[in-house]
Design an enzyme around this catalytic site. Structure first.
Site, PDB file in Angstrom:
ATOM      1  N   THR A 409      41.225  27.731  63.138  1.00 35.80           N
ATOM      2  CA  THR A 409      41.320  26.574  64.025  1.00 35.80           C
ATOM      3  C   THR A 409      41.579  25.264  63.258  1.00 35.80           C
ATOM      4  OG1 THR A 409      39.803  27.790  65.469  1.00 35.80           O
ATOM      5  CG2 THR A 409      40.119  25.495  66.003  1.00 35.80           C
ATOM      6  N   GLU A 429      42.929  31.241  66.951  1.00 39.10           N
ATOM      7  CA  GLU A 429      41.695  32.025  66.801  1.00 39.10           C
ATOM      8  C   GLU A 429      41.515  32.479  65.361  1.00 39.10           C
ATOM      9  OE1 GLU A 429      38.286  33.034  67.002  1.00 39.10           O
ATOM     10  OE2 GLU A 429      39.293  34.923  66.584  1.00 39.10           O
ATOM     11  N   GLU A 447      43.340  35.247  70.831  1.00 38.17           N
ATOM     12  CA  GLU A 447      42.217  34.574  71.507  1.00 38.17           C
ATOM     13  C   GLU A 447      41.389  35.506  72.380  1.00 38.17           C
ATOM     14  OE1 GLU A 447      40.724  31.360  70.441  1.00 38.17           O
ATOM     15  OE2 GLU A 447      42.894  31.189  70.433  1.00 38.17           O
TER      16      GLU A 447
HETATM   17  N1  GLY Z   1      38.690  30.851  68.744  1.00 38.44           N
HETATM   18  C1  GLY Z   1      37.794  29.830  68.359  1.00 38.44           C
HETATM   19  C2  GLY Z   1      37.136  29.200  69.527  1.00 38.44           C
HETATM   20  O1  GLY Z   1      37.768  29.077  70.554  1.00 38.44           O
HETATM   21  O2  GLY Z   1      35.997  28.831  69.464  1.00 38.44           O
END
Ligand code: GLY
Length: 589
Positions: A409, A429, A447
């Protein structure tokens, strides 16, 4: 940019050292050398960058530079975000991009309103709650689910960029793509972080030919300092710049995504053209919690970010962290157990509230948090922690979930010259997402593995189970802190579910411990989610390990690679910080 140059030099004038820039930053510096150099000097000295008019903090100098150019020309924070995001997707492709999703929090200086845009990926309509289970109903191994087509949700970031520009942009849409297109056509200098992550993930990246061809040309991982071109991405950006994001969600780009997902060798997914065609971002109310007479506001469901950060701070509001100080183990006992209590509620109640009933208001109700805070009275670590019973007008009970989220991220913080503030956390992700590269030159997210792999436990449904069209629960915590309705802090971070701890710590460091924003970011991390206290390896936080163990916590020394980018808005102007654990910088004028 000459004006920009002078202001930033002035901001950094207290710094007398000179540094040599890494090659990937030098590429940005070739265009605006003094500004980039000053930003690096400030960061290396742990100093904030200051400015009067606008500021941007994000994870890569080329991306920050793209946004800064837009801001310097009078563009809005929304415009600058688009320019920054399209470059991040090129130069930091492992973290975010147009194949992923994002959440955006916006403070509007004219109306005084806070708005959030939910650009989270959606599950394809063809999934079932057993998407990540084997034939016996047992959860798949994490990376067996991640790598390939099964984990890919409908990307939301392109639609979010378009919505933000439609609502708040003042720069021509096509101009926002100029830097991204040029860098993709002419090449960008690979940063050490990208090179290191490619090398360490080489086996997974090599499973898919287009991904291998890009990141491991001739079988050799790209190296720091290499110049990497991405003509396919340049072409995709050109189409979006000319035709808008409709060219992403239908036609050749969408067909390329669907084909890549459905034909992923060994692990095909079920995404279809129709999933892309119907994708929509959602405008949602911000979720706010009260802390030290401020409103700490961020992204509500399907993110758990604002609720969990808000719960932690709301419980700590009745404890004197300022009096205790940052080096006092008692302060961290309180923070650690407040976090565990908040994570227990998160695991039980938080998911996509369009699909499951959620006690959103009850979870951050000050009277509920005051009751939960009594559990922190001490003197030792809580022996066990379980979800509480917030006010909930629904009879449904949920089981605790066990979603796995690993850190990747990216976060962008911007304040523009009009006084608007933008906090956006953006992701594909896992590092390199699903590892699938679409023909359009961008990585596809994984995700969907943010859903719980289990759908039920002991006969009770899990709130964050997979469902068609649903958005997986996130930990992303783009935050804007308000005092009397005006923004005072813009902050966020990558880091999986540890994002929540990184953001809460930075707010506490800034608000309770009187640290400037760069020092609050630098402050070593101690993060507790589920009982074990993660302690940032190689930092002064290690001195707290023994006292925390004496309270009864298990501890685990490890690297904690946040990527906090923050801007404080003070009566003297803007003060920005960029996380030394990653490659970002701050620019401002
Ligand atoms: N995939 C990291 C989050 O959405 O927290």
């Amino acid at each position: 940019m000459a004006h920009l140059h002078q202001k930033i030099l002035r901001a950094a004038s207290a710094i007398v050292i000179s540094i040599s820039l890494p090659a990937y930053a030098q590429q940005a510096a070739d265009a605006v050398a003094p500004e980039i150099t000053s930003a690096y000097e400030a960061k290396s000295q742990g100093m904030t960058v200051t400015s009067k008019n606008w500021m941007i903090s994000a994870a890569n100098p080329l991306a920050v530079q793209a946004g800064a150019k837009i801001l310097a020309a009078g563009g809005s924070a929304a415009d600058a975000m688009v320019a920054t995001q399209v470059v991040l997707g090129l130069v930091e492709p492992q973290s975010s991009g147009i194949g992923g999703g994002a959440f955006l929090v916006w403070y509007d200086s004219v109306s005084g309103n806070l708005t959030t845009i939910d650009g989270r990926e959606t599950a394809p309509m063809n999934v079932t709650p057993r998407l990540f289970q084997d034939e016996n109903g047992e959860p798949l191994k994490f990376f067996d689910a991640v790598v390939g087509g099964l984990s890919v949700g409908t990307p939301g970031t392109p639609a979010l960029m378009a919505k933000a520009h439609e609502l708040w942009g003042n720069t021509n849409w096509d101009q926002l793509f100029a830097d991204g297109i040029t860098l993709a056509d002419d090449g960008f200098v690979v940063s050490p972080r990208l090179a290191t992550l490619v090398a360490s993930d080489a086996e997974r990246l090599s499973r898919f030919q287009p991904t291998a061809d890009y990141f491991l040309p001739g079988g050799t991982p790209i190296a720091a300092g290499d110049t990497l071109k991405n003509p396919a991405y340049a072409e995709t950006l050109r189409q979006i710049a000319i035709d808008g994001v409709a060219s992403f969600y239908s036609g050749a780009t969408a067909e390329g995504i669907v084909d890549t997902v459905q034909n992923a060798p060994g692990n095909p997914g079920v995404l279809e053209m129709q999933d892309l065609a119907v994708y929509q971002v959602k405008i949602r109310d911000a979720v706010c919690a009260v802390y030290r007479a401020h409103d700490v506001c961020g992204m509500g469901p399907p993110s758990s970010g604002a609720l969990t950060v808000g719960q932690i701070l709301g419980m700590l509001d009745s404890y004197d962290l300022s009096g205790l100080g940052a080096e006092n183990p008692e302060a961290w006992r309180l923070i650690g157990d407040a976090s565990r209590l908040a994570f227990a509620d998160r695991g039980r109640y938080m998911a996509d509230s369009d699909y499951v009933p959620m006690p959103t208001k009850g979870l951050v109700d000050p009277s509920y948090l005051a009751e939960r805070a009594k559990l922190l009275a001490g003197p030792n670590a809580l022996e066990s922690v379980s979800a509480g019973t917030p006010t909930f007008d629904h009879a449904m009970l949920f089981a605790d979930d066990e979603s796995i989220e690993l850190p990747s991220t990216s976060h962008i913080s911007i304040v523009d010259a009009q006084g608007n503030a933008l906090s956006m956390t953006t992701t594909i992700e896992n590092g390199f997402g699903s590892r699938l590269m679409a023909p359009g030159g961008f990585l596809l997210n994984n995700e969907l593995t943010d859903f719980s792999f289990r759908s039920h436990r002991d006969g009770f449904a899990i709130a964050n189970r997979v469902e068609p069209g649903k958005r997986p629960r996130s930990s992303m915590s783009p935050t804007i802190v308000l005092k009397d309705g005006k923004p005072v802090l813009v902050v966020g971070s990558p880091g999986g579910s540890r994002i929540i701890g990184y953001v809460a710590k930075t707010i506490i460091g800034y608000m309770d411990w009187g640290l400037n924003i760069q020092s609050a970011i630098n402050l070593p991390h101690l993060v507790n989610r589920f009982g074990t206290y993660d302690v940032e390896n190689g930092t002064t936080a290690m001195a707290l390990e023994a006292p925390l163990q004496a309270f009864g916590f298990k501890t685990n020394a490890r690297s904690l690679t946040s990527g906090i980018h923050a801007i404080a808005i003070t009566s003297d102007g803007l003060e920005g910080g960029a996380d030394p654990r990653r490659e970002g910088i701050v620019l401002g004028e």
